[in-house]
Scaffold this active site. Structure first.
Site, PDB file in Angstrom:
ATOM      1  CB  SER A 142      -0.922   0.019   1.225  1.00 27.60           C
ATOM      2  OG  SER A 142      -1.609   1.252   1.258  1.00 27.60           O
ATOM      3  CB  THR A 173      -7.735  -1.422   0.696  1.00 27.05           C
ATOM      4  OG1 THR A 173      -7.590  -1.791  -0.660  1.00 27.05           O
ATOM      5  CG2 THR A 173      -6.608  -2.045   1.500  1.00 27.05           C
ATOM      6  CE  LYS A 196     -11.890  -0.689  -1.397  1.00 25.62           C
ATOM      7  NZ  LYS A 196     -11.685  -0.158  -2.735  1.00 25.62           N
ATOM      8  N   GLY A 227     -15.701  -5.235  -5.742  1.00 25.68           N
ATOM      9  CA  GLY A 227     -15.872  -4.108  -4.829  1.00 25.68           C
ATOM     10  C   GLY A 227     -15.574  -2.767  -5.479  1.00 25.68           C
TER      11      GLY A 227
HETATM   12  P1  NDP Z   1     -12.534  -7.827  -6.255  1.00 26.30           P
HETATM   13  O1  NDP Z   1     -11.772  -9.016  -5.812  1.00 26.30           O
HETATM   14  O2  NDP Z   1     -13.730  -7.384  -5.486  1.00 26.30           O
HETATM   15  O3  NDP Z   1     -13.033  -8.010  -7.795  1.00 26.30           O
HETATM   16  C1  NDP Z   1     -12.622  -9.042  -8.556  1.00 26.30           C
HETATM   17  C2  NDP Z   1     -13.181  -8.889  -9.992  1.00 26.30           C
HETATM   18  O4  NDP Z   1     -12.121  -9.213 -10.874  1.00 26.30           O
HETATM   19  C3  NDP Z   1     -14.328  -9.819 -10.276  1.00 26.30           C
HETATM   20  O5  NDP Z   1     -15.215  -9.189 -11.156  1.00 26.30           O
HETATM   21  C4  NDP Z   1     -13.627 -10.998 -10.959  1.00 26.30           C
HETATM   22  O6  NDP Z   1     -14.445 -11.724 -11.849  1.00 26.30           O
HETATM   23  C5  NDP Z   1     -12.552 -10.256 -11.743  1.00 26.30           C
HETATM   24  N1  NDP Z   1     -11.395 -11.080 -12.087  1.00 26.30           N
HETATM   25  C6  NDP Z   1     -10.436 -11.563 -11.258  1.00 26.30           C
HETATM   26  N2  NDP Z   1      -9.514 -12.241 -11.953  1.00 26.30           N
HETATM   27  C7  NDP Z   1      -9.885 -12.176 -13.264  1.00 26.30           C
HETATM   28  C8  NDP Z   1      -9.337 -12.672 -14.483  1.00 26.30           C
HETATM   29  N3  NDP Z   1      -8.194 -13.371 -14.498  1.00 26.30           N
HETATM   30  N4  NDP Z   1      -9.976 -12.395 -15.641  1.00 26.30           N
HETATM   31  C9  NDP Z   1     -11.117 -11.678 -15.629  1.00 26.30           C
HETATM   32  N5  NDP Z   1     -11.707 -11.190 -14.523  1.00 26.30           N
HETATM   33  C10 NDP Z   1     -11.080 -11.435 -13.353  1.00 26.30           C
HETATM   34  O7  NDP Z   1     -11.467  -6.662  -6.368  1.00 26.30           O
HETATM   35  P2  NDP Z   1     -11.745  -5.090  -6.314  1.00 26.30           P
HETATM   36  O8  NDP Z   1     -12.921  -4.778  -7.157  1.00 26.30           O
HETATM   37  O9  NDP Z   1     -11.767  -4.601  -4.908  1.00 26.30           O
HETATM   38  O10 NDP Z   1     -10.408  -4.500  -6.952  1.00 26.30           O
HETATM   39  C11 NDP Z   1     -10.112  -4.706  -8.328  1.00 26.30           C
HETATM   40  C12 NDP Z   1      -8.825  -3.986  -8.702  1.00 26.30           C
HETATM   41  O11 NDP Z   1      -8.991  -2.580  -8.589  1.00 26.30           O
HETATM   42  C13 NDP Z   1      -7.614  -4.349  -7.833  1.00 26.30           C
HETATM   43  O12 NDP Z   1      -6.488  -4.492  -8.668  1.00 26.30           O
HETATM   44  C14 NDP Z   1      -7.468  -3.129  -6.935  1.00 26.30           C
HETATM   45  O13 NDP Z   1      -6.129  -2.959  -6.517  1.00 26.30           O
HETATM   46  C15 NDP Z   1      -7.906  -2.022  -7.877  1.00 26.30           C
HETATM   47  N6  NDP Z   1      -8.366  -0.818  -7.165  1.00 26.30           N
HETATM   48  C16 NDP Z   1      -7.698   0.354  -7.366  1.00 26.30           C
HETATM   49  C17 NDP Z   1      -8.101   1.521  -6.753  1.00 26.30           C
HETATM   50  C18 NDP Z   1      -7.358   2.794  -6.998  1.00 26.30           C
HETATM   51  O14 NDP Z   1      -7.546   3.756  -6.241  1.00 26.30           O
HETATM   52  N7  NDP Z   1      -6.556   2.876  -8.042  1.00 26.30           N
HETATM   53  C19 NDP Z   1      -9.262   1.555  -5.834  1.00 26.30           C
HETATM   54  C20 NDP Z   1      -9.939   0.269  -5.715  1.00 26.30           C
HETATM   55  C21 NDP Z   1      -9.476  -0.860  -6.347  1.00 26.30           C
HETATM   56  P3  NDP Z   1     -15.381 -12.956 -11.351  1.00 26.30           P
HETATM   57  O15 NDP Z   1     -16.606 -12.322 -10.773  1.00 26.30           O
HETATM   58  O16 NDP Z   1     -15.614 -13.739 -12.580  1.00 26.30           O
HETATM   59  O17 NDP Z   1     -14.569 -13.699 -10.312  1.00 26.30           O
END
Ligand code: NDP
Length: 272
Positions: A15, A62, A66, A131
């Site tokens: 982080s 994070t 969340k 999330g």
């Molecule tokens: P979650 O674990 O809640 O979301 C996971 C999502 O990613 C699901 O939709 C899942 O699909 C999909 N997924 C995972 N692996 C794959 C893959 N190989 N191919 C396709 N889809 C995939 O994570 P978050 O939503 O919390 O975070 C997502 C990203 O956003 C992270 O990298 C996080 O660091 C980043 N982020 C950045 C922020 C910033 O300020 N820049 C703020 C918040 C988040 P399925 O439903 O099919 O499993």
């Protein structure tokens, strides 16, 4: 005594939030400390309670907590209520905890303020239904895009999320394989695929000429999705560092009542 803040997540080692908030505190003259807490998957709620009982003033939350933070907050901002996800907890004077979600504002500020990208009339594809997607759909809709399509590897999750958030405006949903032949002006990657240096399985040719790509993930090197955006001739292919700093600035101003300048902090982290 300095006011205490922290970010809690699991994993948390990577982080950048402590660096960002330390820079904001220096810049604004606010007297505070900001630490990292490795959240325990079983004990998250107890750890949060302990932090605030010991005088903590605010927490950033994070992955993967969340939604649990949304459940434990005593009151919620409209945006957190809609997103059903909280990334900022605030200790209120009456001892209760207020939940906010600043992810969406952070993304919108980075695109519209830092990069001058108007989103009204834009055809937006949002990849992922986790999330982060929850937090950004409402603020994206508020910008008046021509369409917002939510596409996910597991289509039923995109469908569920689109249904849950339908009160905020029209959200279409689909699986990744259904994207063939469509065109978008902005493609946002909110999947966690990048954690393993992967990209979601999207077809080539779906980025309209002059279109932009935005990866919520950030890293020292260009992320896999930023590289994909370049291969699709994106006008800009951006990572999520600007969003990270902007959402932190929003949390900081909610806690301290003073808004820090983000540009110098983005520049500092980009050159680090
Ligand atoms: P979650 O674990 O809640 O979301 C996971 C999502 O990613 C699901 O939709 C899942 O699909 C999909 N997924 C995972 N692996 C794959 C893959 N190989 N191919 C396709 N889809 C995939 O994570 P978050 O939503 O919390 O975070 C997502 C990203 O956003 C992270 O990298 C996080 O660091 C980043 N982020 C950045 C922020 C910033 O300020 N820049 C703020 C918040 C988040 P399925 O439903 O099919 O499993």
């Amino acid at each position: 005594m300095q006011d205490r803040y922290a970010v809690i997540g699991n994993p948390i080692e990577h982080s950048k939030s402590p660096l960002i908030h330390a820079a904001f505190a220096r810049q604004t003259g606010e007297n505070l400390t900001y630490d990292k807490i490795l959240g325990d998957l079983e004990q998250f709620e107890r750890e949060v309670a302990r932090f605030f009982q010991q005088g903590g003033r605010g927490l950033n939350v994070t992955l993967p907590f969340k939604e649990r933070a949304w459940r434990l907050a005593n009151s919620l901002s409209e945006q957190a209520q809609r997103a059903k996800a909280v990334n900022t907890l605030i200790a209120m004077p009456d001892g209760t905890l207020r939940g906010e979600n600043t992810d969406g504002i952070g993304l919108i500020r980075d695109l519209t303020k830092n990069h001058n990208r108007l989103l009204s009339g834009c055809r937006i594809l949002l990849l992922g239904a986790g999330g982060a997607a929850r937090g950004i759909i409402g603020p994206l809709l508020a910008q008046g895009p021509e369409r917002l399509l939510l596409a996910n590897r597991t289509p039923s999750k995109a469908q569920d999320l689109a249904r849950q958030l339908s009160g905020q405006g029209p959200v279409e949903w689909s699986g990744l394989e259904d994207l063939e032949g469509q065109q978008f002006d902005l493609i946002i990657n909110s999947t966690a695929a990048g954690i393993n240096a992967e990209i979601p399985a999207v077809p080539d040719g779906i980025l309209a000429p002059g279109g932009w790509v935005y990866d919520l993930m950030y890293a020292r090197e260009p992320t896999a999705f930023v590289i994909w955006g370049r291969s699709q001739n994106a006008f800009k292919s951006l990572d999520g560092l600007g969003m990270l700093v902007e959402q932190a600035a929003e949390s900081f101003s909610l806690w301290r009542g003073v808004r820090p300048e983000t540009a110098p902090v983005i520049a500092m982290l980009s050159s680090a």
